[in-house]
Enzyme design. Sequence first.
Site, short mmCIF file in Angstrom:
data_model
loop_
_atom_site.label_atom_id
_atom_site.label_comp_id
_atom_site.label_asym_id
_atom_site.label_seq_id
_atom_site.Cartn_x
_atom_site.Cartn_y
_atom_site.Cartn_z
N LYS B 84 10.21 16.74 64.16
CA LYS B 84 9.65 16.84 65.51
C LYS B 84 8.36 16.04 65.72
O LYS B 84 8.09 15.55 66.82
CB LYS B 84 9.41 18.31 65.86
N GLU B 106 7.93 22.92 75.54
CA GLU B 106 8.79 24.07 75.30
C GLU B 106 9.07 24.08 73.81
O GLU B 106 8.93 23.05 73.14
CB GLU B 106 10.10 23.92 76.08
N SER B 377 16.80 17.58 58.69
CA SER B 377 15.80 17.47 59.75
C SER B 377 14.60 18.39 59.60
O SER B 377 13.55 18.13 60.17
CB SER B 377 16.47 17.73 61.10
#
Lengths: 257, 400
Positions: B84, B106, B377
């Site tokens: 991220k 969010e 990830s």
Amino acid sequence: MRIADKFAELKGKNEKALIAYVCAGDPSAEATKEIVHALVKGGADIVELGLPFSDPVADGPTIQAASTRALAAGMNPDIYFEMAASIKENVPLVCMTYYNLIYKRGTVKFAKDCAEAGITGIIVPDLPAEEADELQDSCKENGVDLIFLITPVTTGKRMEKNLEKTSGFVYIVSRLGVTGERVDVAESTKNILAGIDTEVPKAVGFGISNGKQAAEVIKAGADAFIVGSAFVNIIASGEDVNERVEKLASELKESCR
Amino acid sequence: MKKAMYGKFGGQFVPEVLMPALTELEEAYNRYKDDPKFLEELDYYMKEFAGRETPLYFARNLSKKYGIKIYLKREDLVHGGAHKLNNTLGQALLAKYMGKTRIIAETGAGQHGTATAMAAANMGFESEVYMGAKDVMRQHMNVYRMELMGCKVHSVESGSKTLKDAINEALRDWVTNVENTHYLIGSVVGPHPYPMIVRDFQSVIGKEVKEQIMEKEGRYPDSIVACAGGGSNAMGIFHPFIDDKDVKLFPVEAGGKEMKTTEKEALHSASLCVGEEGILQGAHTLILQDKYGQILESSSVSAGLDYSGVGPELAYLADIGRITPCSISDDEALEAFYELSRLEGIIPALESSHAVAYVMKMAKTRELGDLVVINLSGRGDKDLETVFKLKEEEEKEACQ
């Protein structure tokens, strides 16, 4: 009834329009019919019937909660059109909903269903002019007005484009944010009204809940004002709903005479 | 094709009040994306703050057991524990260049919220993050992390109380504060230009893989496998390979408890596999919805995949047959979570476990070929509590 006819009628009487919003099916389809009757009896000139969507991004907590209640009580587009068709008040009905419900039904069918149910206007808060061609064509074919919005940050070319596209009236969003009651009507509303050049009636919404605010926007040059959350709050309370809705409509209408 | 579209997917279905902000964002992005000073600064953050590049690790034990060569792209080693940060650093820097002072976001699992809080703290932004109440409960360590870094976390009580509702609430904030605020979307979802911007900032993953695999194997992989909720890690690793037609691309969605959709809810989050076309949160894409177009609540053991929509570009790539959507159930993902931990000493995020599980499941079918890259990830530390609770429940049931 077409929106333009209503505005022409009011012009003849030198009156401004009260546009009232309620969420269809909150608390039931039957109750909504009675509420619409009370609104019109009180003096509402146009009624916006919200068709509830699961994810209403442009709405504040009041109308979000109303949408949730209506959906839980079983409201859906089929029942919505049936209910609208059975409303026999002498005012234009306007459908306010989000685009996915229209897309899923098909823009052509949706506009046709509106026309057949006596709904003569559509407002879609998540459909900017850039994405609206398909629905606009369907609306034109069926004699339904597609109403566009102007906000405090809609300027220059965007403003021109939205004014050119809108029909029935132009919905002026009084301030940045979502729907819901506010203490004062923003200064920006007055600025927008002063800077707008159009033959289409100008209706101001978002945050208006009492006669004082209504009088202010009328004084600033609006042809109509839209009140939603204040009515929805009365409906949510469940107490003497029809009487109180009629009374508020009558007070609001009185304040702008 | 309109610039905002991927085939028939994409677009800008947002309230009028946001249109000028989207235009401003697109113009700023186009101005800075090739600007040497911007790129140099971004490169600095990626190297020195995020810890790039991340290794492409040959999973020796996993490969041995499953009989094909499996590499893991170690995005779990990025600062914060997930891919991220690649996107939040890029967008926060862009917001800085645009003169914004406040950042909102969010978050589902809390990884994007955490990565936003990191970028915001480091670059001096005020930050607020919206998180579904259900996710706050299952990922409360991430809430503490965000708060430690000075970020205000709002627990969202509306709707299904997960990612979709957090996005709604962030959009409501943005329409109110659009003048000084940048909405830092964490996935390849939402209105144009977000799907493009997030994809571009995440493409660093796939670009690195290209070089690393050439160095290690002298060729591109036969398959790339990545989990997909909104789809940012998938688009990040897929995008540089889109034109390399021999490389098969598999986005793995959350199959949840079972691949069943009722009138009220979906027991999975597999919008690419079984979703229908519609408009959600600014984009025309594939979504989980009922026959009227009401959005269905989705379900998954992993908060980061628990979403009723998917990025429009993934919907497009699936439509033209360039990617092959598939799904993995909660149970299969958990099995992979244990397997990778035991075999390789790497605890994967529950999200990434879906990708690992798919490779475990398909290895013997030869569908994936001999050389596979999995986008790992994120790391699984955030999921330990969820996994332990599930284990306890299982043991209780077994005793009864």
